[in-house]
Write an enzyme that holds these catalytic residues in place. Structure first.
Site, mmCIF file in Angstrom:
data_model
loop_
_atom_site.group_PDB
_atom_site.id
_atom_site.type_symbol
_atom_site.label_atom_id
_atom_site.label_comp_id
_atom_site.label_asym_id
_atom_site.label_seq_id
_atom_site.Cartn_x
_atom_site.Cartn_y
_atom_site.Cartn_z
ATOM 1 N N ASP A 1152 1.237 -1.722 -0.598
ATOM 2 C CA ASP A 1152 0.040 -0.101 -0.090
ATOM 3 C C ASP A 1152 0.453 1.273 -0.246
ATOM 4 O O ASP A 1152 0.815 2.476 -1.084
ATOM 5 C CB ASP A 1152 -1.152 0.062 1.128
ATOM 6 C CG ASP A 1152 -1.835 1.417 0.738
ATOM 7 O OD1 ASP A 1152 -2.574 1.929 1.236
ATOM 8 O OD2 ASP A 1152 -1.246 1.805 2.178
ATOM 9 N N GLU A 1246 -1.712 -5.196 -3.728
ATOM 10 C CA GLU A 1246 -0.934 -4.404 -3.161
ATOM 11 C C GLU A 1246 0.202 -5.513 -2.287
ATOM 12 O O GLU A 1246 1.231 -5.284 -2.668
ATOM 13 C CB GLU A 1246 -1.553 -3.922 -1.773
ATOM 14 C CG GLU A 1246 -1.687 -2.324 -2.658
ATOM 15 C CD GLU A 1246 -3.227 -2.119 -1.563
ATOM 16 O OE1 GLU A 1246 -3.277 -0.517 -1.612
ATOM 17 O OE2 GLU A 1246 -3.205 -2.234 -0.499
#
Length: 1469
Positions: A1152, A1246
């Site tokens: 992320d 991610e």
């Protein structure tokens, strides 16, 4: 008024028996055994006040413990009312989070008495928030609970661990100290041992006690056995109609449990009561099932076909619909929608059980005016039904007003049909009973003890009494002098009658046990366990672990709870079951921890020692596991899950984070500044286009700088020491000051500067020394020379002149006009043509109060052009000038030569003054940047970038730190995340995220900025020439020769946090992540030091083959993994529960941050003119879940490889695959808010990118290239001018339109769902749109807002905003067409109210306005600002008086005219 003693409430006056108990309590630890209502709490307040006086200044607290939440408020209020001490009331709903150590220390230190539930205080002791030796007194309310595994007993176990002289005083209170009447002496001794106290009763004032604690009349009332059938009831009961054995399986109804409760209710209340219970139980379960319709299983595809009925998202079977139909048939019999607390019909007595009929008769028999009574029942569902039924029995209808009072219980529908009461609801019911709004309370055992009720005339035990404590406590509620206590027993229940008689007959003998015996010595505590007898050998083998550094205590009794708490914090989505420890085995237990805990496989499984019971074996293995996890720092030294909270005063590396919350919002700070006076001065040669033209003198050796200004290349050299004459040094310094004032007046300010100057621009000689001759010659005539004899044709276009009457307005000499004289007639058209002669024009212009000026009649004239003064103070970094060289106006003016003077400032110095403001500001910026680099130990960040990072928006410099702050935010995030990921390998994502948020919080950034003194280098002063800022402040002593290189500035506290991030952004833009690491370490941030990641974490990964399942993924990524295990981890959803690999959550946490940085760097580099708001908005569109999910499916096909073990999630993903595959990137970016795919899809993307970063040896440049390539389809369609989402768009549009009466409204599409699932838009009381249904409220709101904007804009539609809105007519609009801003409380910023929507809309509109203003400012700095100056010099004539910029001028002296307060003057010497 005077208050007589007999007017004082009796409860407030101490009675002799209370004083007796208090005196004995002063001498030793005691347990006061007094009846209910005898004033035990008042005795405790006497003891509390006494202890408070003894322990003044010792830092000890008093703890008042209660067994039930409802008692906290009651007892806390009483103590606060009866004492002047500071009282805190703590229970589950109000208590500070257990992990907030600072909050607890503050709470405890700021109060004298803590009234709390026992479990909270036990937690405080367990986690060492406070120690037993810091407690002066512990009061145990209803202390008979101090037995077995109750929290009271846990507290006392900790009490006995301390030396006797460090233990607090104990005071216990109970009406029933003996639990087991069959062995009264041992029961009493056990309580005394457990509490280290002596049970005492009143000895000397028994008569007074009896007078204040009257005993009720006790009656046994018998009722007949309930019948098997109720022939007069409806032809078919609800039980018969429902057929529980054939219930829909998806409802998950516990048939056996419901049958048991139904039978109990049938026996107690009759057939109607049993059906009433069944109706609400099944209805509640059905509503709960339907309310989950839009949350379970499916993610509906958001198109028009699927936005209708939310029940389409869940399979509603025919059986469920039939069940709902049956309930609707019985609703008129049981359910009144207008009042859920009552039933809609009067109940036929024939439907009642004999037990309930007897109860009704008893109530009628004992009813009197002012009646108040309590009925005690055993089970909650019986209490609920009985409370509804009694007022509807015909004989009671006009007399009885009922309310129910039950415990908190379980809130989970799967655990309890009758939900427990919230604390607030309990308090409300008790209040209504005290105020006689309710006169009959139907209660469970929660009302037996502690709660303060009025004295009741009637107390009825509806169900048999089970133990001595219940008997004494419930009977104690019948305190009225004429009270009756009735026990209802079924005919033939001899065992119940015998038990009751045993209680009544044994009570006097039990009291005698503790009223007459001598006081024994203190006895050691013996541990008991709830529901079992612990083998003595097991007890002997128990361990107790105390953390040496904190004193936190681990015992067999707390270990299981600690593990449960740890697992409850593991993040999970709706598709993952709750994480819990799994125990197996019998007398040697094996513990399996959830695989989502990022621990090595050997630490996820523990096998404990053999014990003699299964429960003890379970405790033993849990104890072993907690000790091991503590050694791995999974539990910290306070035995809390490590760093699972944000209340600590230290960062992730254990360094303190000081509290700067008291720093004001606007700070006055000392900022370093190079401009100073002093004994030593330095001259810096200023060159324009490579030619030395002047010298800049100040008290600091300035850094060389260069810039483009007025279309010219300007630079300064190294500082040279200025040598002053030994005899004439003071005059030389004064001459420089006067020359500088003269230049400012002629070229920049147009008026005098009175403060002592700190820098001087002077002419220089060929040897780069000050040209003193030129300086002296110029200041001799500061307003110019009137001797024109030396001026010839060669001076035309090079000489600057000024009219005696118009100081501050320089002109460029164009021509000599010997052909004109003052008496010449002006040509037409010209400014003077309205007058016969030039002289007449000037006579009229300079007339002052009727006094004619002295205007010559003879002499030549000159022709001049206005020459603009220089007001620009901004510069740019890219070599582009923000202004052009001043160009004389084409407007030619005629002046009388004898009225003008010419300037003695050399021409090249005159021109240098026109670049001086930009040059001085540039030098200031570079000086501060280099000082920061030197003093803070920053790496070699580029000057221009560091300057930009330190300039605040308030400076209006044409640039500021906001773009770099936005970039730095992403840099801060990724540097922090990588450090946390590696430093804490055994922390799960939830813990890491809390650590991250704490590390990047404004509080931490502010603390670190204050610690390193970052505020000393920030630039906030506005770029303006209205005030010449390069001068000493007014309060400074000009005679002090000591150089002062600091100035006072004021700017917002928030600026420090922004500049911390902007500095990181500048470092990253200069030297990538390695320079950012060095910068963050220098600023004190938790980055793990300056060593590059490729070196710091080298050699972490081993070579492991990659599964064939992931080969297509490697091809799509363009990257081959070295460690295949990372791919397995990255692709494992928590539901898979693999014991060989953790889930993707930690790698997703890492990825992320990587995606965020890559996206922001791309935008920052691609759009150099985008504002920070535009960059942030574009980034948010690219990193949102729908956008990343589309990449995961379209680019990498991750949905085919992810490891999932959840059918609902797999179905949800498969339904969204075609939607995302078909959606174009531009549609995803612009309309992603319309999509709601399972978050697991974007999480996996991610995590894969995070795995790439780890696998490539933490080479973020390499990982960044791969990430940017994966996201390329999204990134290429991003732009600074992204459309707003519909809600923001509607808010901005309506705010700009001035509408104040608009709001959103939530609603339920179906009443049985009991949940808001649709949105409407209300404008001026018209429902413009809605209700709109969607998969979630966020989507529904977006769709409603989008449609509302279309309708309101449609002039031909039914609701055009211009027609239905009259807000603009009701309030004054400001000149920009915006409505005035009203102060709004924060809690009103809710878009479901008109006021809140309007406030939020104004905020959104202001953000848009500021973004536009920032873009405009950046564009305007490239334009020439001289036009404004030229306009300012255009003089109009109004009523014969000159007006400049709309300001009427008055003569200040005989030579010049200026606006009042702006008099131009030169120093006298």
């Amino acid at each position: 008024m005077t208050l007589n003693l007999d007017q004082v409430p009796e409860a407030l006056l101490p009675r002799r028996y209370q004083e007796e108990i208090f005196s004995r309590a002063q001498a030793r630890n005691v347990i006061a055994a007094l009846d209910t209502g005898s004033g035990k709490t008042y005795i405790s307040t006497l003891l509390i006040k006494w202890i408070a006086t003894l322990n003044a200044g010792k830092g000890k607290i008093i703890v008042f413990l209660v067994p039930k939440v409802a008692l906290v408020e009651q007892q806390g209020d009483f103590i606060a009312r009866e004492t002047s001490l500071r009282v805190s009331k703590c229970y589950g709903a109000t208590a500070i989070d257990l992990s907030d150590r600072r909050g607890w220390k503050k709470e405890i230190s700021e109060h004298d008495v803590l009234v709390m539930t026992a479990q909270i205080f036990l937690n405080i002791l367990t986690h060492s928030h406070w120690n037993m030796n810091k407690v002066a007194l512990m009061v145990f309310d209803e202390c008979h609970h101090t037995r077995k595994n109750h929290a009271y007993n846990g507290i006392m176990r900790e009490y006995f661990q301390w030396p006797a002289d460090e233990r607090p005083k104990i005071f216990g209170m109970t009406a029933s100290p003996i639990w087991n009447p069959k062995d009264a002496v041992e029961s009493l001794l056990t309580l005394e041992r457990n509490l280290d106290a002596k049970v005492i009763a009143v000895r000397e004032h028994v008569d007074e006690l009896d007078d204040h604690s009257p005993k009720p009349v006790e009656i046994i009332a018998t009722y007949a056995t309930p019948p098997d059938h109720y022939p007069l009831y409806h032809s078919s009961s609800l039980w018969d109609r429902l057929d529980l054995g054939d219930m829909p399986p998806e409802l998950d109804i516990p048939v056996a449990k419901i049958r048991t409760r139904y039978e109990v209710t049938y026996h107690s209340l009759g057939l109607y009561g049993a059906d009433l219970y069944l109706y609400f139980d099944i209805k509640h379960r059905l509503e709960h099932f339907l309310s989950q319709a839009d949350e379970d299983i499916d993610y509906p595809i958001p198109n028009d076909a699927e936005l209708g009925d939310p029940l389409r998202t869940k399979k509603i079977t025919a059986e469920i619909l039939e069940l709902a139909e049956i309930l609707s048939e019985f609703q008129p019999l049981f359910d009144d929608p207008s009042d859920p607390q009552t039933i809609p019909i009067n109940i036929d007595v024939a439907w009642l059980s004999p037990k309930l009929r007897l109860l009704a008769d008893l109530l009628v028999q004992h009813y009197a005016s002012g009646f108040q009574g309590i009925i005690f029942v055993e089970q909650r569902h019986v209490a609920a039904c009985l409370s509804k039924m009694l007022p509807k029995i015909p004989q009671l209808e006009h007399y009885i007003r009922t309310g129910q009072l039950i415990g908190h219980g379980a809130s989970n529908v799967a655990k309890s049909q009758v939900r427990g009461m919230a604390v607030k609801t309990q308090q409300d019911v008790v209040k209504l009973f005290r105020e006689s709004v309710i006169n009959l309370l139907v209660a469970t055992s929660v009302a037996e003890e502690g709660l303060d009720f009025p004295a009741c005339e009637l107390v009825i035990r509806f169900d048999p009494i089970q133990h001595m404590v219940g008997y004494i406590q419930s009977r104690g509620r019948a305190r009225h002098k004429l009270a009756t206590f009735i026990v209802m027993i079924q005919e033939g229940a001899a065992a119940h009658v015998e038990r009751y008689r045993t209680f009544t007959e044994s009570e006097p003998h039990l009291k005698a046990v503790y009223q007459t015996r001598d006081e024994p010595g203190s006895m050691p505590v013996v541990e008991e366990e709830e529901g079992e007898i612990v083998d003595p050998e097991d007890l002997a083998e128990r361990e107790r672990f105390v953390v040496p550094s904190t004193g936190a205590v681990l015992t067999y009794n707390t270990a299981i709870g600690l593990l449960n708490h740890l697992c409850s914090l593991i993040p999970r989505d709706k598709f993952t079951p709750v994480h819990v420890p799994q125990y197996s085995g019998d007398f040697a237990s094996t513990l399996q921890l959830p695989p989502s805990l990022p621990l090595p496989p050997d630490v996820l499984v523990f096998t404990g020692p053999e014990r003699r019971s299964k429960k003890e074996a379970k405790r033993a293995v849990a104890f072993m596991a907690v000790k091991r996890l503590h050694s791995l720092n999974v539990f910290d030294d306070y035995l809390l899950p490590a760093k699972s909270h944000t209340g600590d005063n230290e960062d992730a590396d254990g360094r303190p984070v000081d509290d700067f919350s008291q720093v004001p919002d606007m700070m006055d700070v000392m900022v370093c500044d190079p401009w100073t006076r002093g004994e030593t001065l330095w001259l810096h040669v200023v060159s324009i286009d490579g030619e030395p033209v002047a010298g800049l003198v100040t008290g600091t050796s300035l850094p060389p700088v260069d810039l483009v200004c007025n279309g010219q290349y300007v630079s300064t050299g190294e500082g040279r020491y200025v040598r002053f004459s030994r005899d004439n040094g003071w005059h030389q310094r004064r001459a420089m000051e006067d020359f500088m004032r003269m230049g400012l007046g002629w070229c920049i300010t147009g008026r005098g500067v009175t403060l002592p100057l700190t820098c001087y621009l002077v002419p220089i000689t060929h040897s780069y020394e000050p040209d003193w001759d030129t300086i002296y010659d110029a200041i001799f005539e500061p307003f110019g020379s009137s001797d024109w004899s030396s001026i010839g044709e060669e001076h035309l276009e090079h000489l600057f002149v000024m009219c005696n009457k118009e100081h501050g307005r320089p002109f460029l000499l164009r021509r000599f006009r010997p052909d004109l004289s003052p008496m010449s007639a002006p040509p037409r058209p010209s400014r003077e043509s309205a007058f016969e002669t030039y002289r007449d024009y000037f006579m009229n212009r300079y007339m002052k109060r009727g006094v004619p000026p002295d205007i010559p009649t003879e002499g030549p004239c000159i022709e001049v052009s206005p020459y603009p003064r220089h007001t620009n103070c901004t510069y740019r970094f890219d070599g582009v000038s923000t202004s052009e060289p001043p160009i004389p106006s084409s407007n030619r003016l005629i002046y009388i030569q004898s009225m003008c003077k010419w300037c003695k400032i050399p021409e090249r110095v005159f021109h240098t003054f026109h670049v001086l403001p930009e040059l001085c500001y540039r030098i200031t910026d570079v000086y501060r940047a280099r000082m920061a680099r030197l003093e803070l130990g920053l790496p070699p960040i580029l000057d221009d970038l560091l300057v930009q990072a330190f300039v605040l928006p308030s400076a209006n410099a044409g640039f500021n730190n906001q773009r770099l702050e936005t970039l730095g935010d992403s840099v801060l995030k990724v540097c922090t995340v990588v450090h946390l990921f590696n430093r804490f390998p055994h922390r799960h994502e939830g813990q890491l995220d809390i650590l991250r948020r704490n590390s990047v919080s404004n509080r931490t950034l502010l603390a670190r900025a204050k610690e390193c003194g970052l505020e000393r280098y920030l630039t906030s002063e506005p770029r303006t020439t209205r005030i010449w800022r390069f001068a000493l402040p007014e309060e400074t002593d000009a005679s002090d020769d000591a150089p002062s290189r600091i100035v006072t500035r004021r700017f917002p506290r928030r600026s420090l946090q922004d500049c911390m991030e902007a500095t990181l952004g500048a470092a990253f833009a200069t030297g990538g992540i390695n320079m950012a690491l060095s910068t963050g370490s220098a600023l004190g941030l938790s980055f793990g030091g300056p060593i590059p990641w490729t070196l710091r974490y080298a050699g972490q990964n081993e070579h492991h083959p990659v599964s064939a399942l992931f080969r297509p993924l490697q091809e799509s990524l363009g990257y081959n993994f070295r460690d295949g295990r990372l791919l397995v981890e990255a692709m494992t959803h928590p539901s898979f529960r693999s014991t060989d690999s953790s889930s993707y959550q930690r790698l997703e946490f890492l990825g992320d941050a990587l995606v965020d940085l890559v996206t922001m760097r791309y935008l920052y580099n691609k759009f150099p003119n985008a504002t920070s708001g535009q960059l942030s908005w574009a980034r948010s569109r690219a990193v949102c879940a729908p956008a990343l999910a589309s990449v995961a499916i379209k680019r990498l096909a991750l949905h085919k490889m992810v490891l999932i073990n959840n059918v609902e999630l797999s179905i949800a993903i498969s339904r969204y695959v075609p939607v995302l595959e078909e959606a174009a990137s531009i549609d995803i970016i612009h309309n992603g808010w319309k999509q709601d795919p399972p978050k697991a899809i974007s999480d996996v993307l991610e995590s894969v990118l995070g795995a790439v970063l780890v696998d490539c040896g933490w080479d973020i440049e390499k990982a960044g290239v791969i990430t940017e390539n994966v996201l390329s389809d999204l990134l290429t369609v991003l732009s600074p001018n992204m459309p707003r989402d519909p809600v923001s768009d509607l808010m901005v549009w309506t705010a700009q339109s001035g509408c104040q009466k608009i709001s959103f409204r939530k609603s339920q599409s179906r009443q049985e769902i009991k949940k808001n699932d649709s949105i409407s838009v209300i404008v001026h009381d018209h429902a413009i749109v809605g209700p709109i249904l969607a998969a979630n409220l966020s989507l529904a709101k977006g769709l409603a807002a989008e449609r509302a904007r279309q309708i309101l804009e449609d002039q031909n539609g039914p609701y055009p905003l211009s027609v239905i809105c009259n807000c603009a007519d009701k309030m004054d609009l400001d000149e920009d067409g915006e409505t005035p801003v009203f102060e709004m409380p924060v809690d009103m910023l809710n878009d479901e109210t008109e006021e809140g929507f309007a406030a939020l809309a104004r905020i959104a509109a202001q953000v848009v306005k500021e973004a536009k203003a920032e873009v405009t400012m950046l564009m305007d700095v490239a334009e020439d600002v001289q036009e404004e100056e030229e306009l300012a010099m255009v003089t109009e004539t109004r009523n014969g008086l000159p007006v400049v910029n709309g300001v009427k001028k008055v003569a200040a002296n005989g030579d010049s005219e200026y606006p009042e307060g702006e008099i131009f003057s030169m120093p006298k010497y």
